[in-house]
Design an enzyme around this catalytic site. Sequence first.
Site, PDB file in Angstrom:
ATOM      1  N   HIS A 119      -2.161  -8.753 -26.343  1.00  0.00           N
ATOM      2  CA  HIS A 119      -3.264  -9.039 -25.166  1.00  0.00           C
ATOM      3  C   HIS A 119      -2.741  -8.756 -23.732  1.00  0.00           C
ATOM      4  O   HIS A 119      -1.418  -8.518 -23.447  1.00  0.00           O
ATOM      5  CB  HIS A 119      -2.926 -10.904 -25.164  1.00  0.00           C
ATOM      6  CG  HIS A 119      -3.671 -11.525 -26.191  1.00  0.00           C
ATOM      7  ND1 HIS A 119      -4.930 -12.274 -26.023  1.00  0.00           N
ATOM      8  CD2 HIS A 119      -3.296 -11.734 -27.666  1.00  0.00           C
ATOM      9  CE1 HIS A 119      -5.477 -12.631 -27.301  1.00  0.00           C
ATOM     10  NE2 HIS A 119      -4.672 -12.323 -28.332  1.00  0.00           N
ATOM     11  N   ALA A 477       7.100 -31.739  13.606  1.00  0.00           N
ATOM     12  CA  ALA A 477       8.446 -32.692  13.538  1.00  0.00           C
ATOM     13  C   ALA A 477       9.362 -32.914  14.620  1.00  0.00           C
ATOM     14  O   ALA A 477       9.864 -33.642  14.933  1.00  0.00           O
ATOM     15  CB  ALA A 477       9.468 -31.637  12.498  1.00  0.00           C
ATOM     16  N   GLY A 478       8.859 -31.810  15.637  1.00  0.00           N
ATOM     17  CA  GLY A 478       9.737 -32.120  16.904  1.00  0.00           C
ATOM     18  C   GLY A 478      10.718 -30.894  17.203  1.00  0.00           C
ATOM     19  O   GLY A 478      11.465 -30.926  18.328  1.00  0.00           O
ATOM     20  N   SER A 547       9.524 -21.792   9.452  1.00  0.00           N
ATOM     21  CA  SER A 547      10.326 -21.019   8.372  1.00  0.00           C
ATOM     22  C   SER A 547      10.409 -21.626   7.071  1.00  0.00           C
ATOM     23  O   SER A 547      11.600 -22.315   6.599  1.00  0.00           O
ATOM     24  CB  SER A 547      11.959 -20.606   8.915  1.00  0.00           C
ATOM     25  OG  SER A 547      12.447 -21.751   9.488  1.00  0.00           O
TER      26      SER A 547
END
Length: 637
Positions: A119, A477-478, A547
Site C-alpha cells: 500500500h 498576553a502582554g 515564538s
Amino acid sequence: MSGTYEYEADALIAEDIEAYLAQHQHKSLLRFITCGSVDDGKSTLIGRLLYDSKMIFEDQLAALEADSKRVGTQGQEIDFALLVDGLAAEREQGITIDVAYRFFATDKRKFIVADTPGHEQYTRNMVTGASTADLAVILIDARKGVLTQTRRHSYLAHLIGIRNIVLAVNKMDLVGYDQAVFDRIVADYRQFADSIGIADFVAMPISGFKGDNITAASPNTPWYSGPALLPHLETVQVDTAAMQARPFRMAVQWVNRPNLDFRGFSGLISSGTVRPGDAIRVLPSGKTSTVARIVTFDGDLDQAIAGQSVTLTMADEIDCSRGDVITIADEPVQAADQFEATVVWMDEAEMLPGRPYWLKLGTQTVSATVHAPKYQVNVNSMEHLAAKTLDLNAIGVVTLATDRAIAFEPYADNRDLGGFILIDKMTNATVAAGMLHFALRRAQNVHWQATDVTREKRADLKNQKPAVLWFTGLSGAGKSTIANLVEKKLTRMNRHSFLLDGDNVRHGLNKDLGFTDADRIENIRRVGEVARLMTDAGLVVITAFISPFRAEREMVRAMMAPGEFVEVHIDTTLAEAEKRDVKGLYRKARSGELKNFTGIDSPYEPPEAPEIRIDTSAMTAEQAADHIVDRLLGDAQ
C-alpha cells in the site's frame, strides 16, 4: 556399556552439530526484499520459499494448515502468506502492513528476507526494509501488469542503492502460462526501468502459489530458459567484493579502554582492507597515525576486510572518539557541513524547513537544518515538482546544513557513510531517511573574519553583561507591553539595550514571511541571528515574539553563549488573551478570516522550564517589568 555407547553417541551428535554450525557460519548472507503492488503475492512467495527450503517446524506447519482452512483457502491447499503476515490486522485484511523479516538457509547460502507492504500509505515501511537489502524481488501480478506501486517500489529500490533486481511475474498459472503475457509485461517494465536508470534486471515467470520456477524449472513454462528464483538467489553476486576493493573506512562506534595500558577504537569496517602498519587518517579532525594492532575476541589479525567488526590500536596517542571515521591516509573521506540530499519523509507531520532535527549518519549524531525542497519527485511520472515542504511518503531533493562538519561519502559509493536518518528533537521520532549526494562547496570560500575588538571588550565598554530576554506567550498576553517597560527601566539605569518586537520586524527584515509553521520557524531563525549579533555588540536584547514552538526557542538558545539566553514566559490563559483581543485578531481567527493563528488553528507549545515565568493574573505589567529587571541584574552580578 550402554553408558559408553550413549557417551559416544552424544559425542558424535556434538561433532555433527559443530560441523553443521561451522558450515553455516562460513556461508555468505544475502539480504533481499519482496516488493510491488497490493496482492501481487509477496507474502505467498516468501512463505513458499520457507516451505520449500524446509524452514518450517512441524507445529508451525500444523498451525498453518489449520489457519489456511479457517480463512478458506481454495481446495484445502496451504495459504503460504499466513507464514509471514503475522499481525492480526494483516490476517484480517489479507494485506501486509509492517515489514516482516524472515531468516532461512539452503546448503549454499543464508538469507534474510523482508516482506514489505504494497500500500502507498506504508511506503515508509518499504524504505525501511530496503535500506539494508542487497537485492529486490519486484513482483507483478500477471493479470494486471505494471502498476503505479510497481513503479514506486522500483524507483525507491533503485534510489536506496539496490542494483540487483529480479522482476518476478507472478500468478502465471492464472493466465495459462502464456508467454505473450510475460513478454509484454517485461517489455513494459524495461521501458520504465530505462527511464529511472535501472540498467539490468532478471525477469522470470513464476507462481508462488503453485511453486512454478521457485526452486526448479517448471514444466509449465518450457519457453523460459532462465534460472528459477531460489537458484538465482543462491548464486547472485552482491557488493561485498566491490566494497572490499574500495579504500578503507571504519566509523568508530566505541573507544575501548579496559585499562590504562590499552586504548583501541572499535567499529564495523564498511569498505576496504586494513593491516598493521597502514597509515590512517581520522576525520573530520584530519589527525594521522599508523595501525599498530587489529584486535578481535579471537586474537590479533594480520588484516581485516569490509564486513568485519574489529578494534584498531594506533602507534600514536591521537584524538579519536565515537562518530569519527578512520580512513586510509592518502584516500580519506570528505568532511563538510552543507549537502545536497534526497529525503524520504516518513512522519505524519510535514517537514518544517528551518527547524533543527537530529541527523544520525552511521555513528555520528549532529544537529541539522533542512531547507525548503529544491523539488519533490513524482514517482509515477518522474516529474520534478515545486514544493515548499514534504509530507508523509513524499520524496524530495533538499539542501541541509549541520552544526559541525561530518565525515561522509556519497550514498552511491558507500551506504554506511552516505545514508542518514532525521530525528525530531522533541519527540525522538524518526521523521525521515535520506541519502547524501555531495557537499556544497560554496561555503568553503566564506571564512570567519577575526576582529581585534572582541565581544568582551564591547561589553566592558558598556559596563554590562550581554543577554537576550526572550519573551514568549500567546497573542494578547502582554509581551510587547512588558518588554517596552523593561527597556524603559533599563535605559533609566544607563543600560544599553534594544527591543526587537514581533510586529515591527515583519515590516522589514521578515516582511516576505507569512504565518505558516515553516514561515514562523524562519521568522524566529532570522531574529535569533540578529539577536546573536547584538549580543556580540554587548547589548541586552529584548525580544517579544509569540515564538510558538519549543524547538525554535531551543534553536535560538543554542546560538547564544551559555547563560545569555533568558526565556521569559508571559503566561496568560487563552480565555484571558481572547478577552483582551486589542487588535481583534482572535475574533477574525474564530470567524475563519485569519488562518494559522496561534491558539486557534495553530498550536502554542509553552515553555517547560523558563528562566522567568510571569503570571499576568497575579501581577500588573509594571510589577512584571520590575521582577524581570531585578532577575536580570541579579543574575548578572
